[in-house]
Design a protein around this motif. Structure first.
Motif, PDB file in Angstrom:
ATOM      1  N   GLY A  94       0.813  -1.215   0.000  1.00  0.00           N
ATOM      2  CA  GLY A  94       0.000   0.000   0.000  1.00  0.00           C
ATOM      3  C   GLY A  94       0.844   1.262   0.000  1.00  0.00           C
ATOM      4  N   ASN A  95       2.019   1.174  -0.583  1.00  0.00           N
ATOM      5  CA  ASN A  95       3.014   2.263  -0.636  1.00  0.00           C
ATOM      6  C   ASN A  95       3.733   2.499   0.684  1.00  0.00           C
ATOM      7  OD1 ASN A  95       3.000   2.933  -3.355  1.00  0.00           O
ATOM      8  ND2 ASN A  95       1.255   4.315  -3.110  1.00  0.00           N
ATOM      9  N   CYS A  96       3.557   1.660   1.670  1.00  0.00           N
ATOM     10  CA  CYS A  96       4.296   1.773   2.931  1.00  0.00           C
ATOM     11  C   CYS A  96       5.517   0.861   2.832  1.00  0.00           C
ATOM     12  CB  CYS A  96       3.422   1.377   4.123  1.00  0.00           C
ATOM     13  SG  CYS A  96       4.303   1.544   5.703  1.00  0.00           S
ATOM     14  N   TYR A  97       6.525   1.340   2.149  1.00  0.00           N
ATOM     15  CA  TYR A  97       7.675   0.491   1.839  1.00  0.00           C
ATOM     16  C   TYR A  97       8.550   0.182   3.042  1.00  0.00           C
ATOM     17  CZ  TYR A  97       6.036   1.254  -2.815  1.00  0.00           C
ATOM     18  OH  TYR A  97       5.242   1.286  -3.923  1.00  0.00           O
ATOM     19  N   ASP A  98       8.390   0.914   4.133  1.00  0.00           N
ATOM     20  CA  ASP A  98       9.157   0.589   5.333  1.00  0.00           C
ATOM     21  C   ASP A  98       8.330  -0.208   6.346  1.00  0.00           C
ATOM     22  OD1 ASP A  98       7.500   2.674   6.152  1.00  0.00           O
ATOM     23  OD2 ASP A  98       9.040   3.625   7.388  1.00  0.00           O
ATOM     24  N   CYS A  99       7.137  -0.633   5.944  1.00  0.00           N
ATOM     25  CA  CYS A  99       6.301  -1.462   6.820  1.00  0.00           C
ATOM     26  C   CYS A  99       6.811  -2.904   6.819  1.00  0.00           C
ATOM     27  CB  CYS A  99       4.847  -1.472   6.339  1.00  0.00           C
ATOM     28  SG  CYS A  99       3.936   0.018   6.726  1.00  0.00           S
ATOM     29  N   SER A 100       6.851  -3.487   7.994  1.00  0.00           N
ATOM     30  CA  SER A 100       7.206  -4.902   8.090  1.00  0.00           C
ATOM     31  C   SER A 100       5.998  -5.750   7.692  1.00  0.00           C
ATOM     32  CB  SER A 100       7.605  -5.235   9.537  1.00  0.00           C
ATOM     33  OG  SER A 100       6.474  -5.169  10.385  1.00  0.00           O
ATOM     34  N   ASP A 101       6.241  -7.020   7.441  1.00  0.00           N
ATOM     35  CA  ASP A 101       5.134  -7.934   7.142  1.00  0.00           C
ATOM     36  C   ASP A 101       4.128  -7.950   8.284  1.00  0.00           C
ATOM     37  OD1 ASP A 101       6.447  -8.509   4.779  1.00  0.00           O
ATOM     38  OD2 ASP A 101       6.871 -10.600   5.283  1.00  0.00           O
ATOM     39  N   GLN A 102       4.618  -7.920   9.522  1.00  0.00           N
ATOM     40  CA  GLN A 102       3.719  -7.933  10.680  1.00  0.00           C
ATOM     41  C   GLN A 102       2.876  -6.667  10.726  1.00  0.00           C
ATOM     42  OE1 GLN A 102       3.005 -10.510  12.829  1.00  0.00           O
ATOM     43  NE2 GLN A 102       1.339  -9.133  13.389  1.00  0.00           N
ATOM     44  N   GLU A 103       3.451  -5.540  10.383  1.00  0.00           N
ATOM     45  CA  GLU A 103       2.682  -4.291  10.373  1.00  0.00           C
ATOM     46  C   GLU A 103       1.595  -4.333   9.294  1.00  0.00           C
ATOM     47  OE1 GLU A 103       5.755  -0.982  12.113  1.00  0.00           O
ATOM     48  OE2 GLU A 103       6.049  -1.643  10.048  1.00  0.00           O
ATOM     49  N   ILE A 104       1.905  -4.911   8.136  1.00  0.00           N
ATOM     50  CA  ILE A 104       0.885  -5.063   7.085  1.00  0.00           C
ATOM     51  C   ILE A 104      -0.222  -5.978   7.592  1.00  0.00           C
ATOM     52  CG2 ILE A 104       0.426  -5.936   4.761  1.00  0.00           C
ATOM     53  CD1 ILE A 104       1.988  -3.288   4.775  1.00  0.00           C
ATOM     54  N   ARG A 105       0.148  -7.055   8.244  1.00  0.00           N
ATOM     55  CA  ARG A 105      -0.825  -7.979   8.839  1.00  0.00           C
ATOM     56  C   ARG A 105      -1.717  -7.226   9.826  1.00  0.00           C
ATOM     57  NH1 ARG A 105      -0.963 -13.419   9.342  1.00  0.00           N
ATOM     58  NH2 ARG A 105       1.054 -13.538   8.324  1.00  0.00           N
ATOM     59  N   ASN A 106      -1.116  -6.375  10.660  1.00  0.00           N
ATOM     60  CA  ASN A 106      -1.884  -5.583  11.623  1.00  0.00           C
ATOM     61  C   ASN A 106      -2.889  -4.676  10.912  1.00  0.00           C
ATOM     62  OD1 ASN A 106      -0.269  -6.737  13.589  1.00  0.00           O
ATOM     63  ND2 ASN A 106       0.967  -4.914  13.906  1.00  0.00           N
ATOM     64  N   ALA A 107      -2.487  -4.083   9.801  1.00  0.00           N
ATOM     65  CA  ALA A 107      -3.384  -3.202   9.046  1.00  0.00           C
ATOM     66  C   ALA A 107      -4.548  -4.000   8.461  1.00  0.00           C
ATOM     67  CB  ALA A 107      -2.613  -2.473   7.952  1.00  0.00           C
ATOM     68  N   VAL A 108      -4.276  -5.192   7.940  1.00  0.00           N
ATOM     69  CA  VAL A 108      -5.343  -6.042   7.390  1.00  0.00           C
ATOM     70  C   VAL A 108      -6.320  -6.425   8.504  1.00  0.00           C
ATOM     71  CG1 VAL A 108      -5.868  -8.287   6.331  1.00  0.00           C
ATOM     72  CG2 VAL A 108      -3.966  -6.906   5.458  1.00  0.00           C
ATOM     73  N   ILE A 109      -5.806  -6.818   9.647  1.00  0.00           N
ATOM     74  CA  ILE A 109      -6.664  -7.163  10.783  1.00  0.00           C
ATOM     75  C   ILE A 109      -7.532  -5.967  11.157  1.00  0.00           C
ATOM     76  CG2 ILE A 109      -6.665  -7.696  13.267  1.00  0.00           C
ATOM     77  CD1 ILE A 109      -4.138  -9.439  12.689  1.00  0.00           C
ATOM     78  N   TYR A 110      -6.943  -4.795  11.215  1.00  0.00           N
ATOM     79  CA  TYR A 110      -7.698  -3.598  11.578  1.00  0.00           C
ATOM     80  C   TYR A 110      -8.809  -3.328  10.560  1.00  0.00           C
ATOM     81  CZ  TYR A 110      -8.807   1.174  12.848  1.00  0.00           C
ATOM     82  OH  TYR A 110      -9.478   2.312  13.222  1.00  0.00           O
ATOM     83  N   MET A 111      -8.511  -3.470   9.279  1.00  0.00           N
ATOM     84  CA  MET A 111      -9.522  -3.246   8.246  1.00  0.00           C
ATOM     85  C   MET A 111     -10.667  -4.248   8.368  1.00  0.00           C
ATOM     86  SD  MET A 111      -6.960  -2.353   5.083  1.00  0.00           S
ATOM     87  CE  MET A 111      -8.223  -2.404   3.839  1.00  0.00           C
TER      88      MET A 111
END
Length: 118
Positions: A94-111
């Motif tokens: 989502g253009n967050c190139y410094d996001c870790s895989d876990q942070e992306i996972r957290n964003a998906v969970i939040y959505m």
């Protein structure tokens, strides 16, 4: 005698300073704190998933059936991998190139939570 006391007083004051190197302050080598899904959603995801821009599925309770179906049909891990690698018009991470895989996972969970997906 004053010449002897001045250096001793300076050493005593230095020992009492706040510049103690054994403090619990974080160091440069400490890993940055993991960002929450809510924070990342507000910074990156809401631009498209809040409005449906570029065909992005909208997030919200009114879209619960869509997201529940996605989780059921595709699986949670597939959604996370699509968010990491990108899909259709969505760029990787989502253009967050410094996001870790876990942070992306957290964003998906939040959505999914925002959408009350089952």
């Amino acid at each position: 005698m004053i010449r002897i006391l001045l250096p001793a007083a300076a050493l005593l004051l230095a020992a009492c300073s706040d510049n103690d190197s054994s403090s619990n302050a974080p160091t440069a080598s400490a890993e940055p704190a993991e960002r929450s899904g809510a924070l990342l959603y507000r910074q990156y995801c809401v631009t498209c998933h809040g409005s449906g821009a570029a065909g992005a599925p909208r997030v919200g309770k009114e879209n619960r059936l869509y997201w529940s179906h996605e989780v059921e049909e595709e699986g949670f891990e597939t959604l996370v991998q699509e968010a990491i690698h990108g899909i259709n018009a969505m760029p990787p991470r989502g253009n967050c190139y410094d996001c870790s895989d876990q942070e992306i996972r957290n964003a998906v969970i939040y959505m999914l939570q925002l959408s009350a997906a089952k």
